[in-house]
Design a protein around this motif. Structure first.
Motif, PDB file in Angstrom:
ATOM      1  N   MET A 119      47.527 -14.643  45.216  1.00  0.00           N
ATOM      2  CA  MET A 119      47.538 -14.542  43.774  1.00  0.00           C
ATOM      3  C   MET A 119      48.415 -13.378  43.381  1.00  0.00           C
ATOM      4  SD  MET A 119      44.255 -14.282  41.379  1.00  0.00           S
ATOM      5  CE  MET A 119      44.370 -13.739  39.726  1.00  0.00           C
ATOM      6  N   ALA A 120      49.355 -13.608  42.518  1.00  0.00           N
ATOM      7  CA  ALA A 120      50.282 -12.574  42.097  1.00  0.00           C
ATOM      8  C   ALA A 120      49.662 -11.748  40.973  1.00  0.00           C
ATOM      9  CB  ALA A 120      51.586 -13.199  41.636  1.00  0.00           C
ATOM     10  N   PHE A 121      50.012 -10.486  40.955  1.00  0.00           N
ATOM     11  CA  PHE A 121      49.563  -9.578  39.908  1.00  0.00           C
ATOM     12  C   PHE A 121      50.813  -9.066  39.236  1.00  0.00           C
ATOM     13  CE2 PHE A 121      48.279  -5.495  38.171  1.00  0.00           C
ATOM     14  CZ  PHE A 121      47.117  -5.844  37.501  1.00  0.00           C
ATOM     15  N   GLY A 122      51.016  -9.449  37.996  1.00  0.00           N
ATOM     16  CA  GLY A 122      52.231  -9.068  37.289  1.00  0.00           C
ATOM     17  C   GLY A 122      51.934  -8.160  36.118  1.00  0.00           C
ATOM     18  N   ILE A 123      52.973  -7.888  35.363  1.00  0.00           N
ATOM     19  CA  ILE A 123      52.850  -6.975  34.231  1.00  0.00           C
ATOM     20  C   ILE A 123      51.911  -7.542  33.174  1.00  0.00           C
ATOM     21  CG2 ILE A 123      54.836  -7.770  32.903  1.00  0.00           C
ATOM     22  CD1 ILE A 123      55.450  -4.710  32.554  1.00  0.00           C
ATOM     23  N   ASP A 124      51.900  -8.858  33.002  1.00  0.00           N
ATOM     24  CA  ASP A 124      50.983  -9.463  32.026  1.00  0.00           C
ATOM     25  C   ASP A 124      49.530  -9.219  32.411  1.00  0.00           C
ATOM     26  OD1 ASP A 124      53.080 -10.435  30.499  1.00  0.00           O
ATOM     27  OD2 ASP A 124      53.141 -12.345  31.579  1.00  0.00           O
ATOM     28  N   ASP A 125      49.240  -9.267  33.700  1.00  0.00           N
ATOM     29  CA  ASP A 125      47.880  -9.003  34.170  1.00  0.00           C
ATOM     30  C   ASP A 125      47.502  -7.542  33.941  1.00  0.00           C
ATOM     31  OD1 ASP A 125      47.536 -11.658  35.102  1.00  0.00           O
ATOM     32  OD2 ASP A 125      48.665 -11.147  36.905  1.00  0.00           O
ATOM     33  N   ALA A 126      48.457  -6.638  34.147  1.00  0.00           N
ATOM     34  CA  ALA A 126      48.198  -5.216  33.920  1.00  0.00           C
ATOM     35  C   ALA A 126      47.942  -4.960  32.438  1.00  0.00           C
ATOM     36  CB  ALA A 126      49.370  -4.377  34.414  1.00  0.00           C
ATOM     37  N   ILE A 127      48.713  -5.611  31.583  1.00  0.00           N
ATOM     38  CA  ILE A 127      48.510  -5.445  30.135  1.00  0.00           C
ATOM     39  C   ILE A 127      47.142  -5.984  29.735  1.00  0.00           C
ATOM     40  CG2 ILE A 127      49.290  -6.258  27.876  1.00  0.00           C
ATOM     41  CD1 ILE A 127      52.162  -6.036  28.953  1.00  0.00           C
ATOM     42  N   ALA A 128      46.767  -7.145  30.250  1.00  0.00           N
ATOM     43  CA  ALA A 128      45.465  -7.725  29.916  1.00  0.00           C
ATOM     44  C   ALA A 128      44.325  -6.814  30.362  1.00  0.00           C
ATOM     45  CB  ALA A 128      45.326  -9.098  30.558  1.00  0.00           C
ATOM     46  N   ALA A 129      44.442  -6.247  31.559  1.00  0.00           N
ATOM     47  CA  ALA A 129      43.400  -5.332  32.043  1.00  0.00           C
ATOM     48  C   ALA A 129      43.342  -4.079  31.175  1.00  0.00           C
ATOM     49  CB  ALA A 129      43.670  -4.958  33.502  1.00  0.00           C
ATOM     50  N   SER A 138      54.815   1.696  28.083  1.00  0.00           N
ATOM     51  CA  SER A 138      54.815   2.415  29.360  1.00  0.00           C
ATOM     52  C   SER A 138      54.965   1.455  30.540  1.00  0.00           C
ATOM     53  CB  SER A 138      53.564   3.270  29.507  1.00  0.00           C
ATOM     54  OG  SER A 138      52.420   2.454  29.594  1.00  0.00           O
ATOM     55  N   LEU A 139      54.309   0.308  30.468  1.00  0.00           N
ATOM     56  CA  LEU A 139      54.436  -0.664  31.559  1.00  0.00           C
ATOM     57  C   LEU A 139      55.836  -1.263  31.612  1.00  0.00           C
ATOM     58  CD1 LEU A 139      50.970  -2.439  31.362  1.00  0.00           C
ATOM     59  CD2 LEU A 139      51.783  -0.898  33.153  1.00  0.00           C
ATOM     60  N   MET A 140      56.424  -1.520  30.471  1.00  0.00           N
ATOM     61  CA  MET A 140      57.792  -2.053  30.449  1.00  0.00           C
ATOM     62  C   MET A 140      58.779  -1.007  30.972  1.00  0.00           C
ATOM     63  SD  MET A 140      57.653  -5.170  29.650  1.00  0.00           S
ATOM     64  CE  MET A 140      59.346  -5.548  29.349  1.00  0.00           C
ATOM     65  N   ALA A 141      58.576   0.259  30.627  1.00  0.00           N
ATOM     66  CA  ALA A 141      59.445   1.327  31.136  1.00  0.00           C
ATOM     67  C   ALA A 141      59.320   1.435  32.652  1.00  0.00           C
ATOM     68  CB  ALA A 141      59.092   2.651  30.466  1.00  0.00           C
ATOM     69  N   TRP A 142      58.103   1.296  33.150  1.00  0.00           N
ATOM     70  CA  TRP A 142      57.877   1.339  34.591  1.00  0.00           C
ATOM     71  C   TRP A 142      58.595   0.182  35.270  1.00  0.00           C
ATOM     72  CZ3 TRP A 142      53.173  -0.916  37.388  1.00  0.00           C
ATOM     73  CH2 TRP A 142      53.159  -0.506  38.719  1.00  0.00           C
ATOM     74  N   ASP A 143      58.497  -1.000  34.690  1.00  0.00           N
ATOM     75  CA  ASP A 143      59.157  -2.180  35.245  1.00  0.00           C
ATOM     76  C   ASP A 143      60.681  -2.021  35.222  1.00  0.00           C
ATOM     77  OD1 ASP A 143      58.944  -4.769  36.403  1.00  0.00           O
ATOM     78  OD2 ASP A 143      59.525  -5.647  34.480  1.00  0.00           O
ATOM     79  N   GLN A 144      61.219  -1.499  34.128  1.00  0.00           N
ATOM     80  CA  GLN A 144      62.667  -1.288  34.032  1.00  0.00           C
ATOM     81  C   GLN A 144      63.142  -0.229  35.026  1.00  0.00           C
ATOM     82  OE1 GLN A 144      63.064  -0.437  29.881  1.00  0.00           O
ATOM     83  NE2 GLN A 144      63.145  -2.603  29.295  1.00  0.00           N
ATOM     84  N   GLY A 145      62.320   0.781  35.247  1.00  0.00           N
ATOM     85  CA  GLY A 145      62.664   1.800  36.243  1.00  0.00           C
ATOM     86  C   GLY A 145      62.729   1.219  37.648  1.00  0.00           C
ATOM     87  N   GLN A 146      61.794   0.340  37.977  1.00  0.00           N
ATOM     88  CA  GLN A 146      61.813  -0.299  39.290  1.00  0.00           C
ATOM     89  C   GLN A 146      63.025  -1.203  39.431  1.00  0.00           C
ATOM     90  OE1 GLN A 146      59.661   0.232  42.010  1.00  0.00           O
ATOM     91  NE2 GLN A 146      61.359  -0.835  42.959  1.00  0.00           N
ATOM     92  N   ALA A 147      63.378  -1.918  38.361  1.00  0.00           N
ATOM     93  CA  ALA A 147      64.559  -2.784  38.398  1.00  0.00           C
ATOM     94  C   ALA A 147      65.829  -1.947  38.591  1.00  0.00           C
ATOM     95  CB  ALA A 147      64.660  -3.607  37.116  1.00  0.00           C
TER      96      ALA A 147
END
Length: 130
Positions: free
Chosen positions: A1-11, A36-45
């Protein structure tokens, strides 16, 4: 089961709902969480892009290295190992049929062929990097 940014936002939203009663503060907390989650994702990209463009083989070559190690491991697990067991088992016994390929190998092969097909599609469309 994948855990993505949408799951983190929902939690995060469930936690905000429990601890922030004010609707205006809740809206601001949700916006801050998403930002903050989008910034984290963009930093990883950005990190992934920098690693892939590096001229240093140690930095840019870890993905191909993992591919080669996994390919060799699959070869040993599904081809070399069963053939070796079959060959040693045949010593002094009548000729037996060679072992059949494991079904898991076929699933992995078709997945890799699909990825290869997508890569070819990228090249045809002109969106491939190299």
């Amino acid at each position: 089961m994948a855990f993505g940014i949408d799951d983190a936002i929902a939690a995060g939203l469930k936690i905000i709902d429990k601890f922030v009663p004010d609707p205006a503060a809740k809206t601001q907390a949700e916006a801050d969480l998403r930002a903050s989650l989008m910034a984290w994702d963009q930093g990883q990209a950005a990190t992934n892009t920098a690693e892939a463009q590096s001229g240093n083989w140690f930095v840019a070559g870890w993905r191909p290295w993992i591919g080669w190690v996994c390919g060799l491991a699959l070869g040993v697990q599904f081809v070399v190992g069963p053939l070796a067991v079959w060959a040693f088992d045949m010593a002094g016994h009548p000729i037996q049929a060679p072992p059949a390929l494991d079904d898991m190998l076929w699933e992995l092969m078709f997945g890799m062929l699909g990825l290869g097909g997508l890569r070819t599609f990228e090249k045809i469309k002109g969106v491939a990097r190299k």
